[in-house]
Design an enzyme around this catalytic site. Structure first.
Site, mmCIF file in Angstrom:
data_model
loop_
_atom_site.group_PDB
_atom_site.id
_atom_site.type_symbol
_atom_site.label_atom_id
_atom_site.label_comp_id
_atom_site.label_asym_id
_atom_site.label_seq_id
_atom_site.Cartn_x
_atom_site.Cartn_y
_atom_site.Cartn_z
ATOM 1 N N LEU A 239 -106.767 67.012 -35.912
ATOM 2 C CA LEU A 239 -106.634 67.884 -34.753
ATOM 3 C C LEU A 239 -107.095 67.161 -33.495
ATOM 4 C CD1 LEU A 239 -107.959 71.266 -36.221
ATOM 5 C CD2 LEU A 239 -105.618 70.388 -36.180
ATOM 6 N N ASP B 80 -112.077 68.020 -39.034
ATOM 7 C CA ASP B 80 -110.794 68.556 -38.570
ATOM 8 C C ASP B 80 -109.632 67.716 -39.084
ATOM 9 O OD1 ASP B 80 -111.428 66.315 -37.158
ATOM 10 O OD2 ASP B 80 -110.752 67.059 -35.214
#
Length: 673
Positions: free
Chosen positions: A298, A340
């Protein structure tokens, strides 16, 4: 419902049963002993009494006494023992020769026992009263008087009767009887206890042990113990052990799930993903088809954590998981590798089809608004693709290839899709090589502190030192620019920071440089780790003459500050209270530099050397430096110019009014030892 007993009741029941059984045995044995003793003693006493009565009568008959005189003798014998009765009955042979009596004839004809005794049978009978019939057998002496008889005939019967109470059992008989009774009683008690406890306790425990061994050997947490018992305590052991197995099985299943699943998103974790990947490699090799794996990271997720908090960050990760999962096939494997970072395995999917899937994930993520507190945010991600077998034929090469592709996508501007090529593979090998070099350098204690002097521009006096990290490689030293980027990407930066801070503070103490300001560069991870605070406080505690100008300054890089503005504001505020100063490093290199002056309560602004080194010949650089200094002065901060390499540059800085300077003009970095 099946009823159970307790060990207390079992023991009481066993004792009572044993006692009752013993009493029953004692009673039966006592009756037997009594009867036997009575029979034996009665026979002896009655025979003795009968012989005495016979001898008395025989002596009288030898003297020629009449039958009246003989009857008188019998009367006298009965008077000797009031409870004893003695009678003598003539047989038909004697009655024929000497005359009969009505009483004798009546008894001979109607008393069955007398009839049997007249036939020569010795009879002992009776319970409460003993009756002994002693037949008088004709011998050779009797023939002289009883001419009509022959040897072996019966001349008469002596009938003796007396109560049982008159018998006395011998002491030896009684003692032996009680010894035998107690021996039998003890044996019986132990036998009852052995068999009862073996059946109700030992066997269930053995059965319990066998079942436990089976559960352990087969590692079968689903198996349960079932004991054949009526004992409540044993049944409770069974119940509680099975409940414990239920809890263990529940924990085991949860641990198994945690070992396979990510606790937050419920997705498969890295270990399980690698298992699936290994299986898919074998399957693809057997069936000769291709597949694709994706690495997803991300973009700017740290900003969400820092701005909205980790709880909101966790919520975003769950929403992202839902977005990815809803746009994948059931056969596709989605995993969270950590933080992430996500990974996807697309079975039987070549690169072209895999790229279409990635583009779908990328566009859906970008187009989906995620509600967060009172705000809505959108996220993007960087995607890396690796295809089997083009990017690798084993798990290591595939994971490396997809990782490289993902980093390539980030370097390309994020929110993009990339595929690793040969040059990327070579770069990965180089990073791996440098990482191994860093690891060995740390383990071998080859990370050393260098210092570069900082001088007061106006007075020319030494103000302090900036402490720099170097790695000793043989006879040469590597500058931070040669390894710091790799160190940050591989997670070694914090360890290097700690080593440099520890060594720098120790040498400052040893040299007694308490009046010199020491500047340390710390990475963001080190700042938020907080381990440096204790080191500096401990260092301050040993300062013999503390002053406001003899402290430690932490330099914050502008490019790192952007990732966690709020967090850094809190750290600066709390650390300044304990005497730690802060400086904004490389100021002016980013667009947000002047904004940081508003939010960060730092003590120094270090002007980026790119503006300083050409200040003599470049008017624009001179203007930048001048305005940076003026603004910093108005915010109450001191300025430090970097890259001061000659006297001309220093003179321009002096005219502008810059406070401090460092660079090759004052001296190159030196080993602090």
């Amino acid at each position: 419902m099946k009823s159970y007993t307790t060990y207390k009741k079992l023991i009481a029941k066993t004792v009572i049963i044993s006692l009752l059984a013993s009493l029953a045995v004692a009673f039966v044995y006592g009756v037997f002993i009594k009867k036997r003793a009575i029979d034996d003693l009665a026979r002896v006493d009655a025979r003795k009494t009968s012989r005495l009565a016979f001898e008395a009568l025989y002596s009288a008959m030898e003297k020629g006494w009449s039958k009246e005189e003989l009857d008188a003798i019998i009367v006298r014998l009965n008077n000797v023992e009031p409870n004893m009765r003695i009678n003598a009955y003539r047989s038909p042979i004697v009655a024929e020769l000497f005359g009969d009596r009505d009483h004798d004839r009546e008894i001979r004809d109607h008393d069955p026992m007398v009839i049997r005794a007249m036939k020569g049978e010795e009879i002992l009978t009776g319970d409460e009263e003993i009756r002994y019939l002693y037949p008088i057998v004709v011998n050779q002496e009797c023939i002289a008087c009883h001419t009509n008889a022959k040897v072996g005939d019966i001349n008469g019967v002596i009938d003796v009767s007396f109560p049982v109470e008159n018998l006395k059992i011998s002491l030896t008989t009684m003692i032996n009887s009680f010894i035998i009774f107690f021996v039998l009683f003890t044996i019986m008690i132990f036998a009852i206890l052995y068999f009862r406890l073996n059946a109700l306790l030992v066997q269930p425990i053995n059965q319990f042990i066998v079942m436990i061994q089976e559960i352990i050997s087969k590692n079968d947490m689903a198996k349960r113990v079932s004991l054949k018992t009526k004992i409540l305590e044993v049944k409770n052991i069974e119940n509680y052990f099975n409940k414990m197995l239920d809890s263990i099985q529940d924990y085991y299943e949860k641990l198994q799930e945690l070992s396979d699943r990510d606790y937050l998103t419920g997705l498969y974790n890295r270990r399980k993903f690698e298992e699936f990947l290994t299986y898919e490699i074998k399957r693809s090799l057997r069936h000769r088809h291709k597949f694709t794996i994706l690495m997803i990271d991300l973009d700017n997720f740290k900003y969400i954590n820092d701005t909205y908090g980790h709880a909101s960050g966790d919520l975003v990760l769950k929403e992202v998981t839902n977005i990815f999962a809803s746009n994948l096939r059931n056969a596709d494997i989605l995993a969270r590798l950590g933080g992430d970072e996500f990974a996807v395995l697309l079975p039987e999917t070549p690169y072209e089809n895999g790229y279409a899937v990635v583009e779908k994930l990328r566009s859906r993520l970008e187009a989906t608004a995620i509600s967060l507190m009172f705000d809505q945010i959108t996220l993007t991600a960087s995607f890396g693709i690796a295809e089997y077998p083009e990017q690798g034929e084993n798990i290591e090469s595939l994971l490396t290839g997809s990782d490289l592709a993902m980093y390539k996508a980030k370097r390309s501007g994020k929110n993009t899709i990339a595929r690793a090529d040969q040059s990327d593979q070579e770069m990965a090998a180089e990073i791996q090589k440098k990482g191994e070099f860093l690891r060995r350098a740390i383990d071998e204690d080859r990370v050393e502190p260098f210092v570069q002097a900082i001088y007061n521009v106006q007075t020319g006096e030494l103000y302090g030192y900036e402490v720099l990290a170097r790695i000793r490689d043989g006879k040469r030293f590597m500058a931070a620019g040669q390894f710091i980027e790799v160190a940050e990407s591989l997670g070694f930066a914090s360890k290097i920071d700690q080593i440099i801070l520890t060594k720098g503070l120790r040498i400052r103490e040893e040299k007694g440089w308490w009046d010199q300001q020491f500047f340390f560069n710390l990475s963001t991870n080190s700042l938020f780790g907080g381990e440096y605070v204790e080191l500096i406080q401990d260092h301050y505690s040993r300062n013999p003459m503390p002053s406001s100008h003899s402290g430690i300054t932490i330099e914050i890089l502008e490019r790192e500050a952007i990732h966690n503005v709020n967090g850094l504001m809190e750290i600066i505020e709390s650390m300044k209270n304990i005497g730690i100063s802060f400086a904004l490093d490389d100021f002016g290199s980013g667009f947000s530099s002047f904004v940081y002056l508003k939010y960060f309560d730092t003590d120094y602004v270090k002007i980026d050397g790119e503006f300083v080194k050409n200040i003599v010949v470049n008017e624009k650089d001179r203007i930048f430096v001048k305005h940076i200094h003026q603004i910093a002065r108005e915010f109450g901060k001191k300025t430090i110019a970097e890259y001061v390499e000659d006297e001309e540059t220093l003179e321009v800085l002096r005219e502008i009014g810059v406070d401090y300077a460092q660079g090759y003009h004052y001296g190159r970095p030196e080993l602090l030892a």
